[in-house]
Structure formats: structure tokens, C-alpha cells
Design an enzyme around this catalytic site. Structure first.
Site, PDB file in Angstrom:
ATOM      1  N   GLY A  26       0.814  -1.207   0.000  1.00 47.67           N
ATOM      2  CA  GLY A  26       0.000   0.000   0.000  1.00 47.67           C
ATOM      3  C   GLY A  26       0.846   1.255   0.000  1.00 47.67           C
ATOM      4  O   GLY A  26       1.986   1.264   0.482  1.00 47.67           O
ATOM      5  N   SER A  27       0.294   2.326  -0.547  1.00 42.30           N
ATOM      6  CA  SER A  27       0.971   3.627  -0.488  1.00 42.30           C
ATOM      7  C   SER A  27       0.762   4.225   0.904  1.00 42.30           C
ATOM      8  O   SER A  27      -0.007   3.724   1.714  1.00 42.30           O
ATOM      9  CB  SER A  27       0.411   4.548  -1.567  1.00 42.30           C
ATOM     10  OG  SER A  27       0.648   4.026  -2.851  1.00 42.30           O
ATOM     11  N   GLY A  28       1.480   5.312   1.173  1.00 44.43           N
ATOM     12  CA  GLY A  28       1.401   5.936   2.490  1.00 44.43           C
ATOM     13  C   GLY A  28       2.580   5.624   3.372  1.00 44.43           C
ATOM     14  O   GLY A  28       2.659   6.084   4.504  1.00 44.43           O
ATOM     15  N   HIS A  29       3.507   4.782   2.847  1.00 45.56           N
ATOM     16  CA  HIS A  29       4.693   4.387   3.624  1.00 45.56           C
ATOM     17  C   HIS A  29       5.973   4.962   3.024  1.00 45.56           C
ATOM     18  O   HIS A  29       7.066   4.464   3.304  1.00 45.56           O
ATOM     19  CB  HIS A  29       4.805   2.859   3.670  1.00 45.56           C
ATOM     20  CG  HIS A  29       3.585   2.172   4.175  1.00 45.56           C
ATOM     21  ND1 HIS A  29       3.041   2.446   5.405  1.00 45.56           N
ATOM     22  CD2 HIS A  29       2.785   1.230   3.607  1.00 45.56           C
ATOM     23  CE1 HIS A  29       1.971   1.696   5.588  1.00 45.56           C
ATOM     24  NE2 HIS A  29       1.786   0.950   4.505  1.00 45.56           N
ATOM     25  N   LYS A  51       5.716  -8.033   2.696  1.00 47.71           N
ATOM     26  CA  LYS A  51       5.428  -7.849   4.114  1.00 47.71           C
ATOM     27  C   LYS A  51       4.263  -8.751   4.515  1.00 47.71           C
ATOM     28  O   LYS A  51       3.329  -8.950   3.747  1.00 47.71           O
ATOM     29  CB  LYS A  51       5.093  -6.388   4.421  1.00 47.71           C
ATOM     30  CG  LYS A  51       6.227  -5.426   4.103  1.00 47.71           C
ATOM     31  CD  LYS A  51       5.919  -4.009   4.562  1.00 47.71           C
ATOM     32  CE  LYS A  51       4.716  -3.405   3.884  1.00 47.71           C
ATOM     33  NZ  LYS A  51       4.871  -3.281   2.421  1.00 47.71           N
ATOM     34  N   HIS A  98      -0.353   0.794   9.574  1.00 45.50           N
ATOM     35  CA  HIS A  98      -1.581   1.237   8.925  1.00 45.50           C
ATOM     36  C   HIS A  98      -2.526   1.882   9.943  1.00 45.50           C
ATOM     37  O   HIS A  98      -3.701   2.079   9.668  1.00 45.50           O
ATOM     38  CB  HIS A  98      -2.293   0.061   8.254  1.00 45.50           C
ATOM     39  CG  HIS A  98      -1.425  -0.699   7.327  1.00 45.50           C
ATOM     40  ND1 HIS A  98      -0.777  -1.860   7.712  1.00 45.50           N
ATOM     41  CD2 HIS A  98      -1.057  -0.467   6.041  1.00 45.50           C
ATOM     42  CE1 HIS A  98      -0.056  -2.310   6.697  1.00 45.50           C
ATOM     43  NE2 HIS A  98      -0.216  -1.483   5.677  1.00 45.50           N
ATOM     44  N   GLY A 120      -9.416   2.003   9.092  1.00 43.87           N
ATOM     45  CA  GLY A 120     -10.586   2.859   8.900  1.00 43.87           C
ATOM     46  C   GLY A 120     -10.955   3.110   7.468  1.00 43.87           C
ATOM     47  O   GLY A 120     -11.565   4.138   7.175  1.00 43.87           O
ATOM     48  N   SER A 135      -9.658  -7.356   0.607  1.00 45.84           N
ATOM     49  CA  SER A 135     -11.073  -7.441   0.233  1.00 45.84           C
ATOM     50  C   SER A 135     -11.220  -7.676  -1.267  1.00 45.84           C
ATOM     51  O   SER A 135     -12.027  -8.503  -1.695  1.00 45.84           O
ATOM     52  CB  SER A 135     -11.808  -6.155   0.621  1.00 45.84           C
ATOM     53  OG  SER A 135     -11.817  -5.974   2.008  1.00 45.84           O
ATOM     54  N   GLY A 173     -16.522  -5.844   7.324  1.00 45.23           N
ATOM     55  CA  GLY A 173     -16.679  -6.680   6.135  1.00 45.23           C
ATOM     56  C   GLY A 173     -17.963  -7.479   6.172  1.00 45.23           C
ATOM     57  O   GLY A 173     -18.673  -7.625   5.165  1.00 45.23           O
TER      58      GLY A 173
END
Length: 579
Positions: A77-80, A130, A242, A413, A458, A560
Site C-alpha cells: 500500500g501507499s502511504g509508507h 510484508k 496502517h 478505517g 477485500s 466486512g
């Protein structure tokens, strides 16, 4: 002096409530386009990188230099940032795949990256992944698809989290220690080592890596509220990258005391996740800024100084130190410590030259003493299925913030956002396509859409379900066929969804239902799905990010499961059922 004195201005707001009242301000052009624009910025500012057209994949611009050698591919995922694109270069990664913010990249993009490396003539591809459910699913699926095309692919899972004394079934999380693995594997690949040798050596090295983080503030996915509530003056030990809650909260103390708490927890032999470390051992130390700590806090002058001094006081030789932002969590104010036991061979690989832009220029001197499917013409069933799809999309979009709110109790979230991405993808598809009259073809199309656009675990799970269900609806569309398709879909996912399984069991009655009795069975299935979702308040997660969270933190229904119940109710009502 307390470490709190140095933290980001975020912590000086009047109360935690003000942090949670609205999405945090971010300097972006568009929430939806922020990842793509970030990648474009990275590539446009470097003459050594290229962007793979149609995918969020960054590759070395000189792929021809990899011919005959092993290529390394990582991502998530991005954001790291700067992970993972910042670690592309000779001596480290050959390419990196980016997902949405905190969402695993889709298998199609991972596969595209692998095939681009194959086309460059590499001898094999090593995936460095990861340990998160979504990453393992999506990279694993792409690896299988690549092997089916004749590519030599292996995967190394990094699980370096030292937070939990008794890890869940999902295992330890992959954290900043992954960067060590990029470096060691990259050096071996640059030397021309074969794939099996790299896998063997890196797998052994992973056993000697441990990471633990501490947070002084939450982070927030663009367009979303902060991932958790952390009052000023408190810190959280063992959080995930996260925004997942950690293992313990306490008052912020001095940098020296925080570092002592972290190192002691990481190396506690009573924990199943501990890093074995004894007096006389040598380590590489990484002091990682999770996003918003000032340079003063993270630099040699405070946290790094504390870590070096405390380790040396325990008789541990600090061979190298790297301090800075290596694997962040958006704007989180916090720090993680990663340690890797190091012998002379590890240090030789660690010190090897790399052109990766995010890798620091370290001293080599010891610190102690650094797809779309084609459409068939429509039919009366096409109109019914179109109406059901429209209802499902509308329901998911209406419940976006509700699902996000539920997910903040057990993850980052963004469950509502993830489902909203799928709904928007279907809404964009509907106006320009005829809904196939064959349900199997429609479900196959939807499987491709959610795999490509939904992201995260998901997206992979829904794609698995839809693909398996589609196989039983190619030639039939009667109620019994639908019941059997739902069973096949659930079986393909290999574990029971708390909302879906009770509904599927009820739908099994369609195989023997009398004429006119189908809607009553569907209504009962919807009600069982809603009860199943509600029952998840009392269950313990065994996979996904929620599995890393202490049971006491999770008192709300699983988002979910709530989403699945909402989908089934939308279909029921679209078919004429009572609200």
C-alpha cells in the site's frame, strides 16, 4: 526532559476530539489521484526510473542491465513513502508495485511488473512481501500466474514485528525491517547469485530481524478521519504501520525511557515474537521516523542517541546506524526501532553500493568503540441484474462512512472507502456496457473489476468468491444453480465469512423450494446475514489486520460482515422484497 516536548504541533491541539472531528488537511490535488500523482512525481524527478503504463508500477529505467540476473520486486500500500519506490536502483529493488493508500496492490499490477522483468531477460524474480493478508494474497496470486507462464518466481515473507507476545494465526506483521531485506537481497542479486541462493540467505537473515513502533499521534488516510483516538500526553506501543491499535498505552516519558521500554520488549525471551539478542552480539540499528517527528527528535541527538547508548549499555555492539524516514505511516508522529543481528557477511552485503535514492549514504565504520471480458447481448435477466447492481452500489456508497467508522476499531478505517471504490468502478462500467444475460459471465466480469479496482485483501477475496461462483452459472440461472454457486464461492475463500456463511446455508433451500417460495428464502438469508454480522462483536479475528489487535479493542461488528449483509439486502430489495 519529556519526549513530548519535541513532538509535532498536532499533539498541542486542545484535545483529541479536535483531531477526530474532521479529516486532516493534506497538501494534495485530489484524494482519488494522490497515489498516481505521487508516483509521477517520483519518476519525473529521477532519470533512473520509469512508470509502467496502465499500472502503479515503478521500474528501473535500465532494465537491460538486469539480463541474466535475479530481479527483485516489492511493494504494498501507499502511504509508507519512501517505501517502496525509493528503494529501486542497482543493488536494491528492480521494481516496486504500489496499491492505494494502505491497500494492497492488485494482482494484475504485480503480474505486470513480473512480466516486464521477464521481458528484460532476468533469470528469475524474487518477491519481497510484508506479512499482511492482502499482500500475501495478491502477490501470491500473481506469483502463481507468473509461474504458469514459465517465469521462475519465489517469494520471501518478512514478519519482523515484535509487538505481540503470542501472535495470531496470521503471524507477525511485516514492518520496517523489510528495508534490511531489500538491501541484503539486492546486494546478492547484484553479485549475480542464483535465485535459490538468494532466497536461502535472505530467509535466514529474516530470522535475525525485529521491529517495534511507538506512536504519539494517529494518522489518517486522505479523505478519512484519523485512524484512532490518542489523547495528548499518551503514547501507544506496538502499533501497526496502517494505524492499527497497539498492545499498550501509557504516558509519554523521556526518550531514554521510551527506548528502554521498546528494546526490552523486543528482546524479552518470554515473548514468542522476541528478537534474540545477547551481550556480545553485533546489530545494524534503524531508527525510523513514522512520519511526523521532527528531525531533532529522530536524529542522532535524541532517539538515536538513546538507542545506541542503551544497546551499548547491554553489551550489544552497534555496527551500523541508519536514522530517518524509511517506512512511514503518513503523518503519524512516532518512531520504530529495527534491529538486525549482523555478522561480517551481513555487514558486507549491507555496506555494498546501491543507487537507490532513499538509501542513506552510511559510514562503513563501526558505530560502537548505519481485464474486461466481452459482453453478450442483453436479456430480461440483464435488466434484473443491472437493477440489483445499481442497488448494491447505492447501498455501499451510502454506508461508506459507517463502514469506515466500524473499521477504525480494528484496522485503518478504510473499509467503507474500499467498498466504495468497487461500487464506483461498477457504476462507471454500467453505462457503457450491456449487462450479460449469462450470470456466470457477469460474475466473471465483476471479479475482474474488483480485483483491479477494489484493492487490499477485500478485492482479492471478493474476486475469489465471484470467480468460483461464476463457474457454476455459465449454463444455468435457476435458483438451485445460484445456491450452488454461493456455496462454491464460499468454499473458494477457504474460511467462513460470518455474514455470508449463514446466508449461503439458508440459500441452499432454494434447491428444493416450491414455486413462489424463493423470495421467502432470500429474505431469511438476508436476515441470517445481518444476524451473522452482528454476532462478530463477540468473535476474535484470525486473519487480516484485525487479527493483530487485542480482543478488548474490538467491540463493534466486523465491517466486512456488515458490508456483505448490506449487499444481500440490496439485492433482495431490488428483486422486490420488503424493506
Amino acid at each position: 526532559m519529556s519526549l513530548l516536548c519535541y513532538v509535532s504541533p498536532l499533539l498541542r491541539l486542545s484535545s483529541a476530539t479536535s483531531l477526530l472531528s474532521q479529516p486532516q488537511q493534506k497538501l494534495l490535488n485530489s484524494v482519488d489521484r494522490c497515489v498516481d500523482e505521487a508516483l509521477e512525481g517520483i519518476v519525473s524527478s529521477s532519470g533512473c526510473l520509469s512508470l509502467l503504463r496502465g499500472h502503479r508500477v515503478v521500474v528501473r529505467a535500465d532494465l537491460e542491465a538486469l539480463k541474466g540476473r535475479v530481479a527483485l520486486l516489492s511493494g504494498g500500500g501507499s502511504g509508507h513513502e519512501p517505501a517502496h519506490a525509493g528503494y529501486i536502483g542497482s543493488g536494491m529493488l528492480s521494481a516496486a508495485v504500489a496499491g492505494g493508500v494502505f491497500a494492497s496492490p492488485p494482482p494484475a499490477s504485480v503480474l505486470a511488473a513480473i512480466l516486464s522483468l521477464r521481458d528484460a531477460g532476468v533469470s528469475g524474480v524474487l518477491l519481497i512481501v510484508k506479512n499482511y493478508t492482502g499482500d500475501r494474497l495478491n502477490f501470491g496470486l500473481a506469483a502463481e500466474q507468473a509461474r504458469n507462464r514459465g517465469v521462475a518466481v519465489e517469494m520471501v515473507i518478512v514478519a519482523d514485528d515484535c509487538a505481540f507476545d503470542q501472535p495470531s494465526k496470521a503471524g507477525r506483521r511485516g514492518l520496517c525491517g523489510t528495508v534490511f531485506v531489500h538491501k541484503l537481497a539486492g546486494a546478492l542479486a547484484e553479485e549475480g547469485c542464483p535465485l535459490d541462493e538468494i532466497v536461502s540467505k535472505v530467509t535466514e537473515a529474516v530470522k535475525g530481524i525485529g521491529t517495534l513502533g511507538v506512536s504519539l499521534s494517529p494518522c489518517s488516510v486522505p479523505g478519512c478521519l484519523p485512524s484512532f483516538d490518542l489523547p495528548a500526553g499518551e503514547m501507544e506501543l506496538g502499533l501497526g504501520i496502517h494505524g492499527e491499535p497497539g498492545i499498550k498505552r501509557s504516558k509519554v516519558t523521556s526518550a531514554d525511557e521510551v527506548v528502554k521500554t521498546m528494546v526490552d520488549h523486543m528482546t524479552n525471551p518470554a515473548s514468542q515474537s522476541h528478537l534474540s539478542l545477547k551481550s556480545g552480539d553485533s546489530v545494524v540499528l534503524c531508527v525510523n521516523n513514522l512520519g511526523a517527528l521532527s528531525c531533532l527528535e529522530i536524529s542522532i541527538s535524541v532517539v538515536t542517541r538513546s538507542a545506541i547508548r542503551y544497546l551499548e549499555g547491554r553489551g550489544v555492539r552497534v555496527a551500523r546506524v541508519m536514522s530517518g524516514a524509511f517506512m512511514t505511516s503518513l503523518e503519524m508522529a512516532g518512531v520504530s526501532l529495527s534491529m538486525m543481528r549482523a555478522d561480517q557477511e551481513i555487514l558486507r552485503l549491507f555496506d555494498a553500493r546501491t543507487t537507490a535514492s532513499a538509501w542513506p549514504n552510511l559510514s562503513t565504520v563501526c558505530i560502537s568503540g548505519k481485464t474486461y471480458l466481452g459482453s453478450n447481448p442483453g436479456s430480461p435477466l440483464s435488466d434484473v441484474m443491472r437493477k440489483a447492481l445499481e442497488a448494491v452500489c447505492s447501498s455501499l456508497l451510502q454506508r461508506q462512512e459507517e463502514l469506515n467508522s466500524l473499521d477504525r476499531a480494528s484496522g485503518d478505517g478504510d473499509c467503507g472507502n474500499t467498498h466504495a471504490q468497487a461500487a464506483k468502478a461498477i457504476q462507471e462500467w454500467l453505462p457503457s456496457h450491456i449487462v450479460p444475460g449469462c450470470p456466470g459471465q457477469l460474475l466473471s466480469t465483476l471479479a475482474g473489476l474488483v480485483q483491479e479496482r477494489m484493492g487490499g485483501s477485500s478485492g482479492a477475496l471478493y474476486s475469489l468468491f465471484l470467480t468460483a461462483a461464476a463457474a457454476l452459472l455459465k449454463d444455468r440461472s435457476d435458483p438451485a444453480a445460484w445456491a450452488n454457486a454461493m456455496h462454491a464461492g464460499t468454499d473458494a475463500m477457504r474460511w467462513c465469512l460470518d455474514a455470508l456463511c449463514p446466508a449461503v446455508e439458508e440459500l441452499g433451500r432454494l434447491t428444493t423450494a416450491p414455486p413462489g417460495g424463493h423470495m421467502a428464502i432470500l429474505q431469511a438469508a438476508v436476515e441470517k446475514a445481518e444476524l451473522g454480522a452482528e454476532s462478530t462483536r463477540d468473535l476474535t479475528a484470525r486473519a487480516g489486520r484485525a487479527s493483530y489487535i487485542a480482543t478488548v479493542h474490538v467491540t463493534l461488528p466486523d465491517p466486512g460482515a456488515v458490508a456483505i449483509a448490506a449487499i444481500l439486502r440490496a439485492v433482495f430489495e431490488a428483486l422486490g422484497g420488503q424493506k
